[in-house]
Motif scaffolding. Structure first.
Motif, PDB file in Angstrom:
ATOM      1  N   ASP A 190       0.814  -1.215   0.000  1.00 52.60           N
ATOM      2  CA  ASP A 190       0.000   0.000   0.000  1.00 52.60           C
ATOM      3  C   ASP A 190       0.851   1.270   0.000  1.00 52.60           C
ATOM      4  OD1 ASP A 190      -2.258  -1.608   0.143  1.00 52.60           O
ATOM      5  OD2 ASP A 190      -2.348  -1.530   2.328  1.00 52.60           O
ATOM      6  N   GLY A 191       2.013   1.217   0.686  1.00 56.32           N
ATOM      7  CA  GLY A 191       2.796   2.433   0.882  1.00 56.32           C
ATOM      8  C   GLY A 191       3.866   2.704  -0.149  1.00 56.32           C
ATOM      9  N   ASP A 192       4.474   1.656  -0.725  1.00 57.22           N
ATOM     10  CA  ASP A 192       5.542   1.852  -1.712  1.00 57.22           C
ATOM     11  C   ASP A 192       5.595   0.652  -2.649  1.00 57.22           C
ATOM     12  OD1 ASP A 192       7.740   2.621  -3.168  1.00 57.22           O
ATOM     13  OD2 ASP A 192       9.051   2.992  -1.436  1.00 57.22           O
ATOM     14  N   PRO A 193       4.548   0.420  -3.440  1.00 62.36           N
ATOM     15  CA  PRO A 193       4.510  -0.777  -4.298  1.00 62.36           C
ATOM     16  C   PRO A 193       5.599  -0.802  -5.357  1.00 62.36           C
ATOM     17  CG  PRO A 193       2.728   0.734  -4.851  1.00 62.36           C
ATOM     18  CD  PRO A 193       3.328   1.235  -3.573  1.00 62.36           C
ATOM     19  N   GLY A 194       6.130   0.346  -5.755  1.00 68.26           N
ATOM     20  CA  GLY A 194       7.201   0.380  -6.737  1.00 68.26           C
ATOM     21  C   GLY A 194       8.515  -0.166  -6.219  1.00 68.26           C
ATOM     22  N   SER A 195       8.622  -0.322  -4.880  1.00 72.43           N
ATOM     23  CA  SER A 195       9.830  -0.874  -4.271  1.00 72.43           C
ATOM     24  C   SER A 195       9.604  -2.298  -3.772  1.00 72.43           C
ATOM     25  CB  SER A 195      10.267   0.011  -3.089  1.00 72.43           C
ATOM     26  OG  SER A 195      10.618   1.301  -3.535  1.00 72.43           O
ATOM     27  N   PHE A 196       8.542  -2.922  -4.271  1.00 72.21           N
ATOM     28  CA  PHE A 196       8.148  -4.270  -3.858  1.00 72.21           C
ATOM     29  C   PHE A 196       8.393  -5.198  -5.045  1.00 72.21           C
ATOM     30  CE2 PHE A 196       4.556  -6.360  -1.165  1.00 72.21           C
ATOM     31  CZ  PHE A 196       5.119  -7.609  -1.317  1.00 72.21           C
ATOM     32  N   PHE A 197       9.295  -6.163  -4.878  1.00 73.73           N
ATOM     33  CA  PHE A 197       9.666  -7.063  -5.971  1.00 73.73           C
ATOM     34  C   PHE A 197       9.400  -8.515  -5.593  1.00 73.73           C
ATOM     35  CE2 PHE A 197      12.462  -3.339  -6.103  1.00 73.73           C
ATOM     36  CZ  PHE A 197      12.101  -2.819  -7.333  1.00 73.73           C
ATOM     37  N   CYS A 228      11.354   0.200   0.947  1.00 73.56           N
ATOM     38  CA  CYS A 228      10.760   1.521   1.161  1.00 73.56           C
ATOM     39  C   CYS A 228      11.862   2.555   0.953  1.00 73.56           C
ATOM     40  CB  CYS A 228      10.192   1.623   2.568  1.00 73.56           C
ATOM     41  SG  CYS A 228       9.489   3.237   2.955  1.00 73.56           S
ATOM     42  N   LEU A 229      11.641   3.491   0.032  1.00 65.78           N
ATOM     43  CA  LEU A 229      12.653   4.498  -0.253  1.00 65.78           C
ATOM     44  C   LEU A 229      12.850   5.456   0.903  1.00 65.78           C
ATOM     45  CD1 LEU A 229      11.736   5.341  -3.959  1.00 65.78           C
ATOM     46  CD2 LEU A 229      13.727   4.056  -3.159  1.00 65.78           C
ATOM     47  N   ASP A 230      11.770   5.758   1.612  1.00 61.61           N
ATOM     48  CA  ASP A 230      11.832   6.692   2.738  1.00 61.61           C
ATOM     49  C   ASP A 230      11.152   6.035   3.933  1.00 61.61           C
ATOM     50  OD1 ASP A 230      11.778   8.718   4.571  1.00 61.61           O
ATOM     51  OD2 ASP A 230      10.594  10.111   3.347  1.00 61.61           O
ATOM     52  N   THR A 231      11.943   5.563   4.877  1.00 64.10           N
ATOM     53  CA  THR A 231      11.409   4.836   6.031  1.00 64.10           C
ATOM     54  C   THR A 231      10.354   5.638   6.778  1.00 64.10           C
ATOM     55  OG1 THR A 231      13.426   3.544   6.294  1.00 64.10           O
ATOM     56  CG2 THR A 231      12.046   3.808   8.242  1.00 64.10           C
ATOM     57  N   SER A 232      10.519   6.962   6.840  1.00 60.79           N
ATOM     58  CA  SER A 232       9.581   7.793   7.593  1.00 60.79           C
ATOM     59  C   SER A 232       8.202   7.853   6.950  1.00 60.79           C
ATOM     60  CB  SER A 232      10.132   9.209   7.748  1.00 60.79           C
ATOM     61  OG  SER A 232      10.223   9.858   6.481  1.00 60.79           O
ATOM     62  N   PRO A 269      19.615   9.813   8.501  1.00 57.74           N
ATOM     63  CA  PRO A 269      19.355  10.353   7.158  1.00 57.74           C
ATOM     64  C   PRO A 269      20.339   9.885   6.099  1.00 57.74           C
ATOM     65  CG  PRO A 269      20.252  12.054   8.613  1.00 57.74           C
ATOM     66  CD  PRO A 269      19.915  10.876   9.471  1.00 57.74           C
ATOM     67  N   ARG A 270      21.466   9.313   6.505  1.00 55.95           N
ATOM     68  CA  ARG A 270      22.419   8.797   5.523  1.00 55.95           C
ATOM     69  C   ARG A 270      21.898   7.527   4.858  1.00 55.95           C
ATOM     70  NH1 ARG A 270      27.634   8.391   9.277  1.00 55.95           N
ATOM     71  NH2 ARG A 270      25.971   7.697  10.695  1.00 55.95           N
ATOM     72  N   TRP A 271      20.999   6.832   5.543  1.00 56.13           N
ATOM     73  CA  TRP A 271      20.437   5.582   5.032  1.00 56.13           C
ATOM     74  C   TRP A 271      18.924   5.593   5.256  1.00 56.13           C
ATOM     75  CZ3 TRP A 271      24.697   5.393   8.497  1.00 56.13           C
ATOM     76  CH2 TRP A 271      25.936   5.172   7.869  1.00 56.13           C
ATOM     77  N   PRO A 272      18.182   6.381   4.476  1.00 60.40           N
ATOM     78  CA  PRO A 272      16.743   6.540   4.717  1.00 60.40           C
ATOM     79  C   PRO A 272      15.895   5.370   4.222  1.00 60.40           C
ATOM     80  CG  PRO A 272      17.382   7.806   2.796  1.00 60.40           C
ATOM     81  CD  PRO A 272      18.657   7.255   3.375  1.00 60.40           C
TER      82      PRO A 272
END
Length: 219
Positions: free
Chosen positions: A55-62, A77-81, A131-134
């Motif tokens: 639901d939150g980041d389907p483009g990063s789901f493989f 997830c590209l942005d954990t927050s 923030p170096r590894w979000p």
């Protein structure tokens, strides 16, 4: 969609909505043979480990697939927050699903309370925020898919996405007792970030204390 080198018929592709129900079976089987496998969420595991990413980041789901059969997946997830944290999911389920009524959860909460006393003054595991590894990921394979390059193919596709999207870096957290997983992530270029930290409430299959290792990778 990409073929997996050396594995005939296996492809890695982006998640599709029709995969959702079938991936529950992959999740259920992925802990087989893992000496550190444990679950806090029980029957609600899919909501935490699958649905929030779909639901939150389907483009990063493989997903990895062979002849229509799903063998494994990587939720990223590209942005954990941007997604609810593990603790936020746990607290929500405690409230809305009365998770505390499950005997396993009650035992877990009791151990957490006990460990908070025993581990006072020690470095204990906590959620990672730097923030170096979000970005972050979780990866799961069914037992028969291991050792065939499928996990590596999923990871390479995720790392390609991080480069494409300009992410400065990615982290993951794995049980240090799962030495095969730690070695796999090292082969994929991840480095240890700090020392393993003891995890409150968690126990291994034989009742032993478990530790969480944070690992990081930068494009």
């Amino acid at each position: 969609m990409a073929n997996v080198d050396g594995t005939t018929g296996v492809t890695v592709r982006t998640y599709r909505e029709q995969d959702r129900s079938r991936l529950r079976g992959v999740l259920a089987r992925s802990g087989e043979g893992d000496p550190a496998a444990t679950s806090v969420f029980g029957e609600h595991d899919p909501a935490v480990w699958l649905d929030r990413y779909a639901d939150g980041d389907p483009g990063s789901f493989f997903v990895a697939e062979e002849d229509g059969e799903l063998l494994g997946y990587l939720t990223g997830c590209l942005d954990t927050s941007a997604l609810p944290s593990d603790s936020e999911c746990f607290e929500r389920l405690l409230r809305t699903e009365r998770l505390f009524l499950r005997p396993e959860t009650a035992l877990f909460l009791g151990r957490m309370a006990f460990d908070s006393i025993v581990d006072r003054g020690k470095e204990t595991a906590k959620e990672f925020d730097d923030p170096r590894w979000p970005s972050h990921l979780h990866i799961r394979l069914v037992p028969e898919a291991r050792g065939k390059g499928i996990g590596s193919a999923l990871m390479r596709r995720w790392q390609e996405r991080l480069r494409e999207e300009g992410s400065p870096g990615c982290f993951l957290q794995a049980m240090s007792e799962n030495t095969e997983a730690i070695a796999f992530f090292e082969r994929m270029g991840f480095e240890h970030h700090g020392r393993p930290r003891i995890i409150s409430g968690f126990r291994g299959r034989n009742g032993e204390r478990l530790h969480l290792q944070t690992m990081v990778w930068s494009p």
